[in-house]
Design an enzyme around this catalytic site. Structure first.
Site, PDB file in Angstrom:
ATOM      1  N   LYS A 219     -15.721 -12.890 -24.138  1.00 47.17           N
ATOM      2  CA  LYS A 219     -15.643 -14.286 -23.726  1.00 47.17           C
ATOM      3  C   LYS A 219     -14.254 -14.863 -23.930  1.00 47.17           C
ATOM      4  O   LYS A 219     -13.439 -14.347 -24.684  1.00 47.17           O
ATOM      5  CB  LYS A 219     -16.711 -15.114 -24.445  1.00 47.17           C
ATOM      6  CG  LYS A 219     -18.111 -14.777 -23.926  1.00 47.17           C
ATOM      7  CD  LYS A 219     -19.154 -15.778 -24.307  1.00 47.17           C
ATOM      8  CE  LYS A 219     -20.474 -15.491 -23.566  1.00 47.17           C
ATOM      9  NZ  LYS A 219     -21.546 -16.414 -23.962  1.00 47.17           N
ATOM     10  N   ARG A 254     -25.520  -9.171 -27.488  1.00 51.13           N
ATOM     11  CA  ARG A 254     -25.539  -8.973 -26.033  1.00 51.13           C
ATOM     12  C   ARG A 254     -24.121  -8.601 -25.616  1.00 51.13           C
ATOM     13  O   ARG A 254     -23.192  -9.388 -25.775  1.00 51.13           O
ATOM     14  CB  ARG A 254     -26.001 -10.267 -25.350  1.00 51.13           C
ATOM     15  CG  ARG A 254     -26.084 -10.224 -23.831  1.00 51.13           C
ATOM     16  CD  ARG A 254     -26.577 -11.573 -23.313  1.00 51.13           C
ATOM     17  NE  ARG A 254     -26.630 -11.634 -21.854  1.00 51.13           N
ATOM     18  CZ  ARG A 254     -25.605 -12.008 -21.085  1.00 51.13           C
ATOM     19  NH1 ARG A 254     -24.453 -12.350 -21.649  1.00 51.13           N
ATOM     20  NH2 ARG A 254     -25.724 -12.031 -19.767  1.00 51.13           N
TER      21      ARG A 254
END
Length: 268
Positions: A219, A254
């Site tokens: 991210k 995840r």
């Protein structure tokens, strides 16, 4: 001991679970277009299973900031051929990343076990989850994912309020606590410093007995805090932050890079 159940399958928080990310989109922030064809998507899902994934999370709509709007029909057209092609091939549960109850129900009719839902509580989604006894991941965000939000009482307090509210509403309509899993929503409506504050204080979150999942992989804030611009080069930062998250209570990570996470957790 915490328990997570999804359509008759039961998991306990006595290990760290890995959820592999499979984006069947042309525009996801890290791997958009790589697995957009059915053949490539199936190949990648099977590879992640071989690499040690415990779950596969499939998304047919990008949630990156500024992503192009995708209609419900287009989401279905991207998703269903992949789900049907995977039937009988995967031995691990499939999660589908969607905010639409209609898409969730079609996915559950085609072999899916878990719905990964970004956003506020939905009574319609709760009805679908109850009907199929599915797992339900609730991901915190405020409005559009690109929005940066001020949290007067701090981001940790805001996420805790979200968990409490979601838990109370879901269980009130028949969703079992064991069906729920909470994701604090790293990268959603949070800037880099808010994400860091959340990670630093992750152990303070009370998930009401449900599993805690974290989705930090590649991210933007991982890149901002490690000074790595390209998403595909953020593996080392992701591994570091995921290690911290699991030490602070996350049961499931995840990730895009399944094999590397599997090796890391095997050494712990």
């Amino acid at each position: 001991m915490q328990t997570f159940v999804c359509r008759g399958k039961c998991y306990y928080n006595d290990k760290i679970y890995i959820m592999g990310i499979l984006n069947v989109t042309p525009d996801s922030f890290s791997d958009g277009g790589r697995f957009f064809t059915v053949e490539n998507a199936v190949r990648q899902a099977l590879k992640m299973q071989e690499d040690g994934a415990d779950f596969i999370d499939i998304g047919a709509v990008s949630t990156r900031p500024g992503a192009t709007f995708v209609s419900e029909q287009e989401e279905i057209d991207r998703l269903l051929p992949v789900l049907r092609a995977l039937q009988g091939k995967l031995k691990i549960p499939i999660s589908v990343d969607t905010f639409r109850p209609t898409v969730a129900e079609l996915a559950l009719q085609n072999g899916v076990d878990i719905i990964n839902h970004v956003g506020e509580f939905s009574a319609e989604m709760a009805e679908v989850v109850c009907r199929y006894r599915a797992g339900w991941i609730a991901v915190h965000t405020v409005g559009a994912s690109a929005n940066e939000v001020e949290y007067p009482n701090g981001v940790v307090s805001a996420v805790q309020t979200f968990i409490n509210d979601y838990y109370n509403k879901a269980t009130a309509v028949g969703v079992l606590p064991q069906q729920l899993m909470f994701d604090p929503g790293f990268g959603f409506s949070k800037n880099a410093m808010q994400n860091k504050e959340l990670l630093d204080n992750l152990e303070k979150l009370d998930t009401r007995g449900s599993f805690l999942m974290t989705a930090l992989s590649r991210k933007r804030f991982v890149g901002e805090l490690t000074n790595v611009k390209e998403p595909g080069e953020r593996l080392h930062g992701t591994l570091l932050f995921d290690r911290i998250a699991t030490e602070k209570g996350s049961c499931i990570v995840r990730v895009h890079d399944v094999k590397e996470h599997k090796k890391m957790f095997e050494r712990i």
